[in-house]
Scaffold this motif. Structure first.
Motif, PDB file in Angstrom:
ATOM      1  N   PHE B 353      -7.910  -6.025 -13.639  1.00 44.83           N
ATOM      2  CA  PHE B 353      -7.073  -7.227 -13.700  1.00 44.83           C
ATOM      3  C   PHE B 353      -7.907  -8.489 -13.507  1.00 44.83           C
ATOM      4  N   LEU B 354      -8.877  -8.385 -12.587  1.00 41.73           N
ATOM      5  CA  LEU B 354      -9.740  -9.535 -12.341  1.00 41.73           C
ATOM      6  C   LEU B 354     -10.525  -9.869 -13.613  1.00 41.73           C
ATOM      7  N   GLY B 355     -11.053  -8.814 -14.261  1.00 43.29           N
ATOM      8  CA  GLY B 355     -11.774  -9.016 -15.525  1.00 43.29           C
ATOM      9  C   GLY B 355     -10.875  -9.652 -16.568  1.00 43.29           C
ATOM     10  N   ASN B 356      -9.675  -9.134 -16.690  1.00 46.92           N
ATOM     11  CA  ASN B 356      -8.693  -9.692 -17.624  1.00 46.92           C
ATOM     12  C   ASN B 356      -8.490 -11.176 -17.366  1.00 46.92           C
ATOM     13  N   ASN B 357      -8.368 -11.523 -16.080  1.00 42.46           N
ATOM     14  CA  ASN B 357      -8.122 -12.922 -15.737  1.00 42.46           C
ATOM     15  C   ASN B 357      -9.311 -13.813 -16.068  1.00 42.46           C
ATOM     16  N   LEU B 358     -10.527 -13.293 -15.805  1.00 39.63           N
ATOM     17  CA  LEU B 358     -11.710 -14.093 -16.125  1.00 39.63           C
ATOM     18  C   LEU B 358     -11.783 -14.344 -17.621  1.00 39.63           C
ATOM     19  N   ILE B 359     -11.474 -13.315 -18.409  1.00 38.74           N
ATOM     20  CA  ILE B 359     -11.549 -13.474 -19.868  1.00 38.74           C
ATOM     21  C   ILE B 359     -10.493 -14.470 -20.340  1.00 38.74           C
ATOM     22  N   GLU B 389     -13.364 -24.697 -37.505  1.00 40.15           N
ATOM     23  CA  GLU B 389     -12.783 -23.402 -37.161  1.00 40.15           C
ATOM     24  C   GLU B 389     -13.811 -22.354 -36.744  1.00 40.15           C
ATOM     25  N   PRO B 390     -15.014 -22.326 -37.351  1.00 35.18           N
ATOM     26  CA  PRO B 390     -15.972 -21.282 -36.969  1.00 35.18           C
ATOM     27  C   PRO B 390     -16.274 -21.285 -35.473  1.00 35.18           C
ATOM     28  N   TYR B 391     -16.256 -22.479 -34.851  1.00 37.77           N
ATOM     29  CA  TYR B 391     -16.481 -22.526 -33.402  1.00 37.77           C
ATOM     30  C   TYR B 391     -15.466 -21.650 -32.684  1.00 37.77           C
ATOM     31  N   PHE B 392     -14.194 -21.882 -33.009  1.00 37.61           N
ATOM     32  CA  PHE B 392     -13.138 -21.126 -32.330  1.00 37.61           C
ATOM     33  C   PHE B 392     -13.245 -19.636 -32.663  1.00 37.61           C
ATOM     34  N   ASN B 393     -13.459 -19.336 -33.927  1.00 37.11           N
ATOM     35  CA  ASN B 393     -13.501 -17.928 -34.306  1.00 37.11           C
ATOM     36  C   ASN B 393     -14.662 -17.208 -33.646  1.00 37.11           C
ATOM     37  N   ARG B 394     -15.835 -17.844 -33.650  1.00 39.39           N
ATOM     38  CA  ARG B 394     -17.002 -17.166 -33.102  1.00 39.39           C
ATOM     39  C   ARG B 394     -16.922 -17.008 -31.596  1.00 39.39           C
ATOM     40  N   MET B 395     -16.310 -17.988 -30.922  1.00 36.62           N
ATOM     41  CA  MET B 395     -16.238 -17.891 -29.469  1.00 36.62           C
ATOM     42  C   MET B 395     -15.110 -16.971 -29.009  1.00 36.62           C
ATOM     43  N   PRO B 398     -15.443 -12.322 -29.574  1.00 34.58           N
ATOM     44  CA  PRO B 398     -15.958 -11.376 -28.574  1.00 34.58           C
ATOM     45  C   PRO B 398     -15.072 -11.285 -27.335  1.00 34.58           C
ATOM     46  N   LEU B 399     -14.514 -12.416 -26.903  1.00 31.74           N
ATOM     47  CA  LEU B 399     -13.629 -12.389 -25.736  1.00 31.74           C
ATOM     48  C   LEU B 399     -12.394 -11.543 -26.031  1.00 31.74           C
ATOM     49  N   GLY B 400     -11.874 -11.706 -27.241  1.00 32.25           N
ATOM     50  CA  GLY B 400     -10.705 -10.917 -27.634  1.00 32.25           C
ATOM     51  C   GLY B 400     -11.013  -9.432 -27.629  1.00 32.25           C
ATOM     52  N   LEU B 401     -12.223  -9.076 -28.064  1.00 29.22           N
ATOM     53  CA  LEU B 401     -12.593  -7.654 -28.085  1.00 29.22           C
ATOM     54  C   LEU B 401     -12.678  -7.086 -26.671  1.00 29.22           C
ATOM     55  N   VAL B 402     -13.225  -7.886 -25.738  1.00 25.22           N
ATOM     56  CA  VAL B 402     -13.275  -7.416 -24.349  1.00 25.22           C
ATOM     57  C   VAL B 402     -11.854  -7.201 -23.820  1.00 25.22           C
ATOM     58  N   LEU B 403     -10.954  -8.122 -24.169  1.00 23.88           N
ATOM     59  CA  LEU B 403      -9.566  -7.970 -23.725  1.00 23.88           C
ATOM     60  C   LEU B 403      -8.951  -6.696 -24.289  1.00 23.88           C
ATOM     61  N   LEU B 404      -9.251  -6.417 -25.549  1.00 19.32           N
ATOM     62  CA  LEU B 404      -8.715  -5.222 -26.182  1.00 19.32           C
ATOM     63  C   LEU B 404      -9.221  -3.981 -25.453  1.00 19.32           C
ATOM     64  N   PHE B 405     -10.509  -4.022 -25.086  1.00 22.24           N
ATOM     65  CA  PHE B 405     -11.089  -2.897 -24.354  1.00 22.24           C
ATOM     66  C   PHE B 405     -10.392  -2.727 -23.000  1.00 22.24           C
ATOM     67  N   LEU B 406     -10.216  -3.844 -22.296  1.00 29.58           N
ATOM     68  CA  LEU B 406      -9.553  -3.772 -20.987  1.00 29.58           C
ATOM     69  C   LEU B 406      -8.131  -3.241 -21.143  1.00 29.58           C
ATOM     70  N   SER B 452     -14.849  -2.899 -37.366  1.00 28.21           N
ATOM     71  CA  SER B 452     -14.811  -1.487 -36.977  1.00 28.21           C
ATOM     72  C   SER B 452     -14.539  -1.363 -35.483  1.00 28.21           C
ATOM     73  N   VAL B 453     -15.202  -2.209 -34.698  1.00 28.30           N
ATOM     74  CA  VAL B 453     -14.994  -2.161 -33.247  1.00 28.30           C
ATOM     75  C   VAL B 453     -13.533  -2.483 -32.924  1.00 28.30           C
ATOM     76  N   THR B 454     -12.984  -3.485 -33.597  1.00 28.36           N
ATOM     77  CA  THR B 454     -11.584  -3.829 -33.350  1.00 28.36           C
ATOM     78  C   THR B 454     -10.677  -2.650 -33.649  1.00 28.36           C
ATOM     79  N   PHE B 455     -10.877  -2.026 -34.824  1.00 26.09           N
ATOM     80  CA  PHE B 455      -9.994  -0.916 -35.178  1.00 26.09           C
ATOM     81  C   PHE B 455     -10.159   0.232 -34.182  1.00 26.09           C
TER      82      PHE B 455
END
Lengths: 156, 671
Positions: B353-359, B389-395, B398-406, B452-455
């Motif tokens: 949960f702490l990780g989720n909150n930091l992300i 837009e690339p700024y938002f997408n690129r930043m 990866p954060l979204g992927l960590v959230l998906l993992f959590l 692939s990582v997302t899927f």
């Protein structure tokens, strides 16, 4: 619901060292994150320039993307194989724009009216500005985007 | 007459909130229970005032009373009924009426729910803060953003709403949904301030506002997704999200709000993260105000900036007050906010949960920076710029992927510390499914490793959710001897909060898949077509059949009729259109969308037919877009489930199963 964990005097040193490690790695991660953030941000900034500014800074701008603001010179629009070619002006300086893709419908009035546009693209190898996106501000339509004496659109 | 009723209502609202604040303040100071009971009643005065103001404006709109400036600017005789009603939130001044109405509704809901506890200082403080917020918005309407300003002489017809706002029925529901979300966070905010003011910042106030927070969060989520849908169906560029300041403004409180509904669980269970939770609530509320400031004051250029108005300084001052009060109170109470618990192991539910909150906090920071950077740069450097837009997408990717993992891992982790055996039992099979999916995706040649990582992570998360549901249902089935459909329902009823959360997660996974698929596997081309001529684009063959013009009082529309076939199958005739509205310069395109489970065909009329019967058509094939809307529906369903009362009413020990429907007075300092 929670009870404090008793800490023996032996483990305090260990705990303290672990805490220091956590704190250092957090700081390191934060620094790396800030650098990445700064780099990505600066790479993706689009400057908004009037025609005069854009022409002046052309050499240092290179082929980086920017937004060029001005008015379409009435009657300057000609059709090309892949889009349109027209001139934009801010009252002082005029630049030629080659746009890929069809222009917005508003360009139908371009023969008679000065249409305020923002073209997104970069300076090409030739004389002209290569645009691939034309923005026309919607804003509040009763007060069309104002153009001040320098021809620059007022920041909203 | 309508103006008089309207201004009277605004004055009534202002006076009621002022009196409410004063009476409650005095009551709290003197510990006078009669005054606290009296003060609570002013909430209903505010509600009556807001309803009256709302009705007065709707009445003026419906009767096309152009003696009101607002009606003149946002309505015309030819405006259809739906957009006449929706005209109330087509522009700034009217939106504030809606804001006040929703706020008064929430306050009255809370006042009624806590009617037996009106003398409880926590509730009294919360009511006081809520009324103070209401006072600000009523004062805004009486002062710089008066919706009932009159015009003289009365014009014979109005200008009509902005064309973009009268082109799709979603306009009637998207803004109210968003406002129900935005404004809903006022209740958690006022309880957080009340907790700080009374010194009862244990778990009691969290339990009191759990439902209100979930309701606000659900509405905000649905509102954001409907906004994307509106953008997709109306704006005609084929996308649903452009990192536009207005979109970011709605996303920011969503990010901190989502962090909050997760971290609350840690505080309920372990008593930790108290300062953090209070900060998140205050930040969420501040971000709703900041969002309103950014989008309504005209400081940022935005496709949504329909108005420029003088309320900027007001909102900014209000924001400063909110932030100062919040931060000041936390600092003042700092010494008493020390959490009694601590994290025992990095592999545990609380650290997840702490990780989720930091992300989530990092995401909010990234989005906020990208949104306000143009303002900072202009103030510091004097140069106008926009962040691409690339700024938002690129930043955010990866954060979204960590959230998906959590999201895949966290629900399987036990509290305090996880043993290897538990992890293996709960995560091994889902992890294998995820890994295999990733390999298959790579072999099938998805675009890049990120996809692939997302899927893979999506499959991991879905498998984990499915496992948890099956295990729960099986246990219920065995205990009660019922078949699996009944057992599943029983499992959900026994712990709606847990299963509601899992359903929400399922919706989010669907949205994540749709986001990646639609951004990676979509194509866009522009083709020029002459009459009866056929072209093949992206697997479709398109034939231009000619055009048709419809002319109503509201608008003149040119429809291009295009017959679509795919692999020899006729898919029907799509008619992208361009409409022009009287008195407006630019035409508004209406895309034609053939929605499918796997892909959408999205046609736009780029330029209307020329004399030689030639049209330019934008042809887009967008993958899996429909799953965004389906995912949104699943999230809404999960939120509803999580709001259901639990069958296990008394099991207060386990917050994941706890139900807080009954008001309970917990003394704050539980440690």
């Amino acid at each position: 619901m929670t009870e404090p964990t008793p800490e023996s005097s032996q483990s305090t040193g260990l705990v303290r060292r672990r805490r220091a490690l956590v704190a250092i790695s957090c700081c390191a991660a934060a620094i790396v994150a800030i650098i990445v953030l700064g780099v990505v941000l600066s790479e993706n900034v689009l400057y908004f320039q009037t025609v005069s500014e854009a022409v002046r800074d052309r050499s240092e701008q290179g082929t980086d993307r920017l937004r060029l603001a001005g008015e379409v010179v009435p009657g300057s629009v000609t059709e090309t194989a892949r889009g349109v070619r027209f001139e934009v002006t801010d009252g002082k300086t005029t630049a030629e724009v080659v746009h890929r893709g069809d222009p917005p419908d508003l360009f139908e009035d371009a023969a008679t009216k000065e249409i305020p546009v923002v073209c997104e693209g970069h300076w090409g190898s030739g004389e002209a500005f290569a645009s691939d996106r034309i923005l026309i501000r919607h804003g509040n339509e009763y007060k069309p985007p104002k153009v001040d004496q320098d021809g620059a659109e007022e920041p909203k | 007459m309508k103006a008089f009723v309207g201004v009277f209502a605004l004055a009534l609202g202002t006076v009621s909130s002022v009196f409410g604040v004063i009476v409650l303040g005095l009551g709290l100071k003197k510990r006078d229970e009669r005054m606290l009971e009296l003060g609570r009643r002013f909430v209903f005065g505010v509600l009556a005032a807001a309803v009256l103001a709302f009705l007065a404006m709707e009445w003026a709109l419906l009767s096309h009373d152009f003696s009101l400036e607002y009606v003149y600017e946002n309505n015309a005789r030819a405006t259809p009924l739906l957009y006449t009603i929706a005209g109330l939130w087509a522009n700034l001044e009217g939106s504030i009426i809606l804001w006040a109405l929703v706020l008064a509704g929430y306050l009255a809901f809370a006042a009624r729910r806590f009617r037996d506890r009106s003398t409880d200082p926590l509730v009294a403080w919360a009511t006081l803060v809520g009324l103070a917020v209401a006072l600000f918005f009523f004062a805004l309407m009486l002062g710089p953003a008066n919706p009932f300003k009159t015009l003289s002489p009365t014009p014979s017809d109005g200008l009509g709403p902005n064309p973009l706002l009268q082109n799709h029925p979603l306009m009637a529901i998207h803004p109210p949904m968003l406002y129900l979300g935005y404004v809903g966070f006022t209740l958690p905010f006022s309880f957080a301030i009340a907790a700080l003011a009374t010194g009862r910042f244990g778990e009691g106030w969290l339990a009191d506002i759990r439902r209100a927070t979930l309701i606000a969060w659900g509405f905000l989520t649905v509102g954001i997704i409907l906004g994307g849908w509106w953008s997709y169906e109306v704006l005609g560029w084929g996308g649903y999200w452009a990192w536009d300041p207005v979109e970011n403004a709605s996303l920011l409180p969503w990010l901190t709000g989502t962090a909050f509904i997760h971290s609350v669980i840690v505080q309920e269970r372990r008593g930790m993260l108290r300062v953090w939770n209070l900060s998140l609530v205050i930040a969420t509320f501040s971000l709703t105000i900041l969002g309103t400031f950014l989008t309504r004051s005209g400081v940022l250029d935005s496709v949504h900036s329909f108005t420029e108005s003088p309320i900027g300084p007001w909102l900014l001052s209000f924001l400063a007050v909110v932030a100062a009060v919040g931060i000041g109170l936390i600092a003042w109470r700092g010494d008493r906010l020390r959490a009694p618990g601590r994290i025992d192991s990095p592999v545990s539910r609380e650290s997840a949960f702490l990780g989720n909150n930091l992300i989530f906090a990092a995401l909010a920071f990234v989005v906020l920076l990208g949104t306000v950077y143009p303002l900072l740069a202009e103030a510091l450097q004097g140069r106008q710029l926009s962040v691409g837009e690339p700024y938002f997408n690129r930043m955010t990717t990866p954060l979204g992927l960590v959230l998906l993992f959590l999201m895949a891992v966290a629900p399987a982790l036990p509290w305090r510390a996880a043993s290897g055996e538990v992890l293996q039992r709960r995560l091994l099979v889902p992890a294998w499914i995820g890994g295999l999916t990733m390999v298959v995706a790579l072999l099938l040649g998805t675009n890049g490793i990120t996809d692939s990582v997302t899927f893979g992570l999506a499959a991991f998360a879905l498998a984990g959710i499915a496992r948890q549901m099956v295990v729960g249902a099986r246990a219920q089935g065995r205990a009660n001897g019922v078949a699996w459909p009944a057992a599943t329902l029983r499992a959900i009823r026994s712990n709606p909060r847990l299963y509601g959360g899992l359903i929400v997660h399922t919706g989010i996974v669907l949205i994540a898949i749709a986001l990646v698929a639609s951004s990676s596997y979509s194509t866009r081309r522009e083709v020029r077509l002459t009459r009866d001529n056929t072209v093949n684009v992206s697997g479709y063959s398109l034939t231009y059949l000619g055009s048709r013009i419809t002319d109503t009082k509201q608008k003149v529309t040119v429809h291009a009729r295009i017959r679509v076939e795919r692999d020899g199958d006729a898919l029907g005739v799509l008619t992208p259109a361009i409409s022009s509205f009287p008195g407006r310069t630019s035409g508004i395109g209406t895309p034609a969308v053939k929605t499918g489970i796997v892909r959408d065909l999205y046609l736009t009329l780029v330029s209307s037919p020329t004399e030689r019967e030639r049209v330019t058509v934008g042809v887009q094939v967008n993958s899996m877009i429909v799953w965004l809307w389906i995912g949104g529906g699943v999230v809404a369903l999960g939120t509803l489930v999580a709001l259901m009362p639990s069958l296990r009413r008394r099991s207060q020990r386990d917050p994941l199963g706890a139900d807080d429907a009954e008001p309970r007075v917990l003394e704050g300092a539980s440690a």
